[in-house]
Write a protein that holds these residues in place. Sequence first.
Motif, PDB file in Angstrom:
ATOM      1  N   UNK A 109      47.940  42.184  37.124  1.00 35.61           N
ATOM      2  CA  UNK A 109      48.574  40.870  36.944  1.00 35.61           C
ATOM      3  C   UNK A 109      49.656  40.636  38.002  1.00 35.61           C
ATOM      4  N   UNK A 110      50.421  41.662  38.306  1.00 42.08           N
ATOM      5  CA  UNK A 110      51.455  41.543  39.340  1.00 42.08           C
ATOM      6  C   UNK A 110      50.806  41.243  40.693  1.00 42.08           C
ATOM      7  N   UNK A 111      49.694  41.896  40.987  1.00 42.82           N
ATOM      8  CA  UNK A 111      48.993  41.646  42.257  1.00 42.82           C
ATOM      9  C   UNK A 111      48.495  40.209  42.335  1.00 42.82           C
ATOM     10  N   UNK A 112      47.941  39.706  41.238  1.00 38.78           N
ATOM     11  CA  UNK A 112      47.459  38.326  41.213  1.00 38.78           C
ATOM     12  C   UNK A 112      48.606  37.338  41.392  1.00 38.78           C
ATOM     13  N   UNK A 113      49.705  37.589  40.692  1.00 35.13           N
ATOM     14  CA  UNK A 113      50.847  36.687  40.818  1.00 35.13           C
ATOM     15  C   UNK A 113      51.473  36.761  42.207  1.00 35.13           C
ATOM     16  N   UNK A 129      45.827  52.977  40.529  1.00 37.34           N
ATOM     17  CA  UNK A 129      45.595  52.018  41.617  1.00 37.34           C
ATOM     18  C   UNK A 129      44.122  51.855  41.954  1.00 37.34           C
ATOM     19  N   UNK A 130      43.316  52.879  41.763  1.00 36.50           N
ATOM     20  CA  UNK A 130      41.865  52.705  41.940  1.00 36.50           C
ATOM     21  C   UNK A 130      41.307  51.755  40.889  1.00 36.50           C
ATOM     22  N   UNK A 131      41.794  51.877  39.653  1.00 33.18           N
ATOM     23  CA  UNK A 131      41.366  50.962  38.597  1.00 33.18           C
ATOM     24  C   UNK A 131      41.815  49.534  38.887  1.00 33.18           C
ATOM     25  N   UNK A 132      43.034  49.382  39.400  1.00 37.62           N
ATOM     26  CA  UNK A 132      43.530  48.053  39.762  1.00 37.62           C
ATOM     27  C   UNK A 132      42.648  47.453  40.855  1.00 37.62           C
ATOM     28  N   UNK A 133      42.323  48.262  41.847  1.00 37.92           N
ATOM     29  CA  UNK A 133      41.482  47.794  42.949  1.00 37.92           C
ATOM     30  C   UNK A 133      40.102  47.363  42.440  1.00 37.92           C
ATOM     31  N   UNK A 134      39.498  48.166  41.569  1.00 39.06           N
ATOM     32  CA  UNK A 134      38.186  47.827  41.013  1.00 39.06           C
ATOM     33  C   UNK A 134      38.251  46.533  40.210  1.00 39.06           C
ATOM     34  N   UNK A 152      38.537  43.554  42.554  1.00 47.47           N
ATOM     35  CA  UNK A 152      37.251  43.274  43.201  1.00 47.47           C
ATOM     36  C   UNK A 152      36.290  42.600  42.230  1.00 47.47           C
ATOM     37  N   UNK A 153      36.291  43.031  40.970  1.00 52.31           N
ATOM     38  CA  UNK A 153      35.431  42.400  39.965  1.00 52.31           C
ATOM     39  C   UNK A 153      35.857  40.953  39.730  1.00 52.31           C
ATOM     40  N   UNK A 154      37.152  40.710  39.692  1.00 44.68           N
ATOM     41  CA  UNK A 154      37.646  39.337  39.526  1.00 44.68           C
ATOM     42  C   UNK A 154      37.260  38.470  40.717  1.00 44.68           C
ATOM     43  N   UNK A 155      37.300  39.045  41.900  1.00 47.95           N
ATOM     44  CA  UNK A 155      36.926  38.290  43.094  1.00 47.95           C
ATOM     45  C   UNK A 155      35.456  37.878  43.031  1.00 47.95           C
ATOM     46  N   UNK A 168      31.560  33.621  42.218  1.00 44.94           N
ATOM     47  CA  UNK A 168      30.382  33.090  41.529  1.00 44.94           C
ATOM     48  C   UNK A 168      30.690  31.732  40.916  1.00 44.94           C
ATOM     49  N   UNK A 169      31.849  31.606  40.304  1.00 44.69           N
ATOM     50  CA  UNK A 169      32.257  30.333  39.715  1.00 44.69           C
ATOM     51  C   UNK A 169      32.410  29.276  40.804  1.00 44.69           C
ATOM     52  N   UNK A 170      33.008  29.662  41.926  1.00 46.10           N
ATOM     53  CA  UNK A 170      33.209  28.722  43.029  1.00 46.10           C
ATOM     54  C   UNK A 170      31.868  28.228  43.573  1.00 46.10           C
ATOM     55  N   UNK A 171      30.894  29.130  43.715  1.00 43.90           N
ATOM     56  CA  UNK A 171      29.577  28.741  44.215  1.00 43.90           C
ATOM     57  C   UNK A 171      28.904  27.780  43.235  1.00 43.90           C
ATOM     58  N   UNK A 172      29.008  28.071  41.936  1.00 43.80           N
ATOM     59  CA  UNK A 172      28.433  27.177  40.926  1.00 43.80           C
ATOM     60  C   UNK A 172      29.070  25.795  40.988  1.00 43.80           C
TER      61      UNK A 172
END
Length: 180
Positions: free
Chosen positions: A40-44, A95-100, A103-106, A111-115
């Motif tokens: 969440x901190x990374x996203x913000x 941090x590996x879990x945060x990175x994964x 990436x999943x959120x991206x 996918x949502x953006x393409x739709x």
Amino acid sequence: MKPLYALLIMALFAGCQDIQKTPKPEDLISKDKMVDVLTEISLLHGARSYNVNLLEEKGIDPNKYIYEKYDIDSLQLVKSNDYYAANYRDYQDIYNNVKERLEALKVEYDTIRVREERRKDSLRELERDTLLGDSIRKPERNSLLQDSIRRPRKDSLLLKKFRRGDKQLPVPMSRRDSIR
């Protein structure tokens, strides 16, 4: 000179023995929750660096948001972060879990953006078709495949004369009329 080197090496070893590890805090944030918080901190942080004014306009204070959402305080976050940073393997796993997760959120947002782009394109095409006339396009006629002599239409004056009994045969229409 050799005794001086020996003395320095002994001082170095003696100085490194008293390194204190960070004690485990009583209110340690669990690894899973820490992954959520750091994600969440990374996203913000990304949102803040992308458009600072947007967060201010919406009245969002990123730090306050994190603390309220995860029911933690700043001191608890700092102590937990220091503890995990001292334990390299745990910190690396976090941090590996945060990175994964990022990436999943991206992938999900891409996918949502393409739709959404496809939906907007189809709406634009539909709007363009309705502005051109009919929403269903009529196939274009190939004048080379049509007969050069067309039969008169049902509402044609020539056909009406023939039906009334004037014994005139329908006359082929001019070339200009047959191209339609």
